[in-house]
Design a protein around this motif. Structure first.
Motif, short mmCIF file in Angstrom:
data_model
loop_
_atom_site.label_atom_id
_atom_site.label_comp_id
_atom_site.label_asym_id
_atom_site.label_seq_id
_atom_site.Cartn_x
_atom_site.Cartn_y
_atom_site.Cartn_z
N PHE A 197 0.84 -1.20 0.00
CA PHE A 197 0.00 0.00 0.00
C PHE A 197 0.88 1.25 0.00
O PHE A 197 0.63 2.20 -0.74
CB PHE A 197 -0.94 0.01 1.21
CG PHE A 197 -1.72 1.29 1.29
CD1 PHE A 197 -2.87 1.46 0.52
CD2 PHE A 197 -1.26 2.36 2.05
CE1 PHE A 197 -3.55 2.67 0.52
CE2 PHE A 197 -1.94 3.57 2.06
CZ PHE A 197 -3.09 3.72 1.29
N THR B 3 -4.11 -5.46 -1.32
CA THR B 3 -2.91 -4.60 -1.28
C THR B 3 -1.81 -5.04 -2.24
O THR B 3 -1.07 -4.21 -2.75
CB THR B 3 -2.30 -4.54 0.14
OG1 THR B 3 -2.06 -5.86 0.57
CG2 THR B 3 -3.17 -3.81 1.11
N VAL C 20 -4.32 -0.60 -6.32
CA VAL C 20 -4.25 0.28 -5.15
C VAL C 20 -4.00 1.72 -5.61
O VAL C 20 -4.67 2.67 -5.17
CB VAL C 20 -3.13 -0.17 -4.17
CG1 VAL C 20 -3.02 0.79 -3.00
CG2 VAL C 20 -3.39 -1.57 -3.66
N ALA D 278 -8.05 -1.58 2.24
CA ALA D 278 -6.91 -2.22 1.57
C ALA D 278 -6.61 -3.49 2.34
O ALA D 278 -6.14 -3.43 3.48
CB ALA D 278 -5.73 -1.27 1.56
#
Ligand code: SF4
Ligand code: SF4
Length: 713
Positions: A421, A566, A572, A592
């Motif tokens: 992330f 993620t 993302v 996420a």
């Protein structure tokens, strides 16, 4: 939680005269059962997590004893549980990490301590202060003083700790006051032994239920006008009862030494450090046979004036060894001595440091200069060079290493699902410029360190969205608030989400859903998938089987809600960009998700072991770097920070910089490949499948490949 406490659970069952061997916090757990607790609750956090973790895993045994165990959603709900001891003669204990946990619990604590208790109420505080602490440096002592809760700080040895738990319940019942027992990090984890007693089945329990409801008594409601009478009871009655009990049961200890004129006063929890400092000055042996007098405060609130007076009047100088600030004990003793007109100098923070942990090194320095001031000849027979020796040792270690060990900030585990992330966020920042990030407590706060260095503030557990409300109001670019699923359930749902929805205001919240409260030891949450689902999801690393967080958010009225895995860095990036640029003016939430790698590996390990034992096919994915292609610019490392993605010297004489290198620790999470594609890095990464016990097709394919390669080479 996949970690097993099987051995520790067995230790809880020891009976009369058995020998318990283990760490401090588990001795407390055993002592609670020996004291006949009816209920135990708490919220996990270093250094007290093990207390609750063991009890949760000892579910069957707790049921046998009739003890209720509750893993609370936060410290506030744990503190409120102690309300059971207001109306019923039941003993209860709760636990959490302080000071942060005590802050969260303080509303319930104020109400509880105002009313007082009938049954013993004990709060086991993990005082996370000093070296190795993971939180702000404050003392629980201040809360104990302002709420009139007795504070115990026992000497760090298992026998004293166990005995103190028993006495704490008696003290609580006799003085109708809740009691806190603070245990420092080193005390929780020290190893020791004690002889056990049989566990006591509580009289009122999950087995022996009460038939009659406690009568309504307005005096026991923390509401005016009862609160006025309760305040008088605190200082008119309960404190005197407590002081008498402490005195009559000698809970504090006085060691009389041969040195005249001067004495020491020490918090019980610092006793071991003091003794090792005195030993270095040839003033004590390791058993505490000290030449200087010591008043050991196993109870730091309330202090007992008669005891202090009798001790202090023998000396010309008294050194108070009190860790942290403000110096409550020194102030209270100083005031008492002044009122009683006792001719003794009260010394403390003028000699010892105001802030920081009192290690034996720090105590040595302070005690040495204190004694030297009152006994000029002391320098001649004591080891005044202790601190110099310690410095010399450090110097020697440095020389042996050749250079200083570089600072190693804590970071995400290998293959952590939260790392991708932040890689994606780094890439987004390259396109849109710097973003204000309100961060939170949890594993994701590792992203405040290099190589990510994200985050403008941390305001508490689950507080990031609330913390970004003000910033949002005056920021041109939307700020992002990040919290974990642990923080979301602890506080974030109400403090952040509900508040933002109430005000109908804009904002971006990212919930990193790894499935557990990972940073405190991977305890389960309400959104943790059931273990069967986890087994099924063994290959997918998904935590989102029940969509509990989505359901809660939708139920509350969140309209803009996206879930993304993620490890899919491209997705993302896309969803973060959407949230930043969306025309939708309300709260935008991104979930996420990806399972905590630590927990995943714990689960996969036995599966792998069994597969290999059964001689079945097993595939391991690994990433690596092609030495010839790597240019050595290390942008892959700056985008990842994975501990297994490191550097090594290049074999190519034309390359002066070290090249990137993946060690055997790689768990094949795939981030290296994703980053290489999404950030258009050099094409040096390779992915390999290492197959143990391959099937016939794979064997044939392998044979053919080898042949072709042989011919070509
Ligand atoms: S414990 Fe889990 S979530 Fe925390 S850093 Fe390690 S892998 Fe990531
Ligand atoms: S694939 Fe890359 S990021 Fe993932 S564990 Fe291996 S080296 Fe680390």
């Amino acid at each position: 939680m996949e970690r097993s406490f099987k051995k520790e659970v067995e230790a809880l069952k020891l009976g009369d005269g058995d020998l318990f061997e283990g760490e401090g916090i588990l001795a407390v757990t055993k002592a609670l059962l020996q004291s006949g607790v009816s209920y135990v609750g708490g919220y996990q956090g270093s250094p007290v997590s093990n207390l609750l973790d063991v009890m949760v895993q000892a579910k069957d045994y707790m049921e046998e004893l009739g003890v209720h165990v509750e893993a609370c959603t936060n410290e506030s709900s744990a503190a409120a549980m102690l309300g059971a001891s207001i109306n019923y003669p039941v003993r209860g204990a709760v636990t959490w990490k302080s000071i942060v946990g005590t802050n969260v619990a303080s509303d319930a604590l104020s109400h509880l301590s105002s009313v007082g208790v009938l049954g013993g109420a004990l709060i086991i505080i993990g005082e996370d202060y000093g070296e190795g602490s993971s939180i702000i440096q404050e003392r629980t002592h201040g809360v104990a003083l302002k709420s009139t809760i007795w504070l115990l700080d026992p000497k760090p040895n298992l026998e004293t700790i166990v005995n103190t738990v028993q006495k704490a319940f008696e003290l609580s019942e006799l003085s109708h006051t809740p009691v806190m027992m603070q245990l420092r990090i080193r005390t929780c984890h020290l190893q020791g032994k004690f002889y056990t007693k049989n566990n006591k089945k509580p009289n009122i329990s999950t087995i022996n239920k009460v038939k009659e409801v406690a009568p309504h008594n307005y005096d026991l409601i923390a509401h005016p006008p009862s609160t006025y009478a309760q305040e008088e009871l605190k200082y008119g009655e309960r404190i005197d009862l407590a002081k008498r009990y402490i005195l009559e049961n000698s809970l504090n200890e006085i060691h009389q030494g041969s040195i005249q004129n001067i004495g020491l006063v020490v918090q019980g929890g610092l006793y071991n450090n003091l003794i090792s400092a005195l030993k270095e000055m040839s003033l004590s042996d390791e058993t505490g046979n000290s030449k200087i007098s010591i008043y050991i405060l196993n109870i730091v609130h309330p202090l007992v004036p008669e005891e202090i007076e009798n001790y202090a009047k023998k000396f010309k100088g008294l050194l108070i060894i009190e860790e942290g600030q403000p110096p409550y004990i020194e102030q209270e003793i100083g005031l008492l001595i002044q009122k009683l007109k006792i001719p003794v100098d009260i010394r403390g923070k003028d000699i010892l440091p105001m802030a920081g942990e009192y290690t034996s090194e720090v105590i040595h320095k302070g005690v040495f200069s204190f004694i030297s001031e009152y006994d000029k000849s002391f320098k001649n027979f004591s080891n005044k060079n202790y601190n110099t020796e310690v410095e010399a040792l450090k110097e020697d270690a440095l020389n042996l290493l050749g250079s200083a060990v570089p600072p190693r900030p804590p970071g995400f585990c290998t293959g952590c699902p939260e790392r991708p992330f932040f890689s994606a966020l780094k890439m987004i920042e390259k396109d849109v410029g710097k973003i204000h990030v309100s961060t939170d407590i949890g594993c994701h706060s590792f992203a405040t360190f290099a190589p990510f260095s994200f985050g403008q503030s941390i305001l508490g557990y689950g507080m990031s969205l609330a913390a970004s409300a003000g910033v949002q109001s005056f920021s041109d670019k939307r700020p992002i608030a990040i919290m974990g699923d642990g923080g979301f359930w602890h506080n974030g749902l109400l403090s952040g989400v509900a508040s933002r929805l109430l005000n109908n205001s804009d904002g971006i919240l990212v919930i990193l859903q790894n499935g557990y409260t990972s940073a405190t030891g991977t305890q389960d949450l309400i959104s943790t998938p059931e273990s069967e689902q986890r087994q099924l999801a063994a290959s997918s690393s998904s935590t989102n089987t029940d969509k509990t967080i989505e359901k809660a958010l939708k139920g509350l009225g969140v309209e803009w809600l996206k879930t993304v895995h993620t490890y899919e860095v491209g997705s993302v990036k896309k969803v973060i960009f959407e949230a930043l640029s969306s025309n939708f003016k309300g709260l935008k939430v991104i979930i996420a998700e990806g399972e905590c790698q630590l927990e995943r590996q714990r689960r996969l390990k036995p599966i792998k072991y069994k597969t290999l034992k059964d001689k079945k096919r097993f595939v391991k994915v690994r990433y690596g770097v092609d030495e010839d292609t790597c240019t050595g610019d290390h942008s892959c490392i700056r985008l990842s920070g994975c501990p297994t993605l490191t550097v090594k010297p290049s074999n190519d004489p034309l390359k002066s910089d070290p090249i990137a290198y993946v060690t055997d620790g790689c768990v094949g999470c795939g981030l290296c490949g994703e980053n290489a594609i999404e950030a258009t890095l050099c094409p040096s990464f390779w992915k390999a499948k290492i197959i143990t016990n391959p099937n016939i097709t794979e064997r044939v394919l392998n044979w053919m490949r080898k042949k072709v390669i042989g011919v070509l080479s």
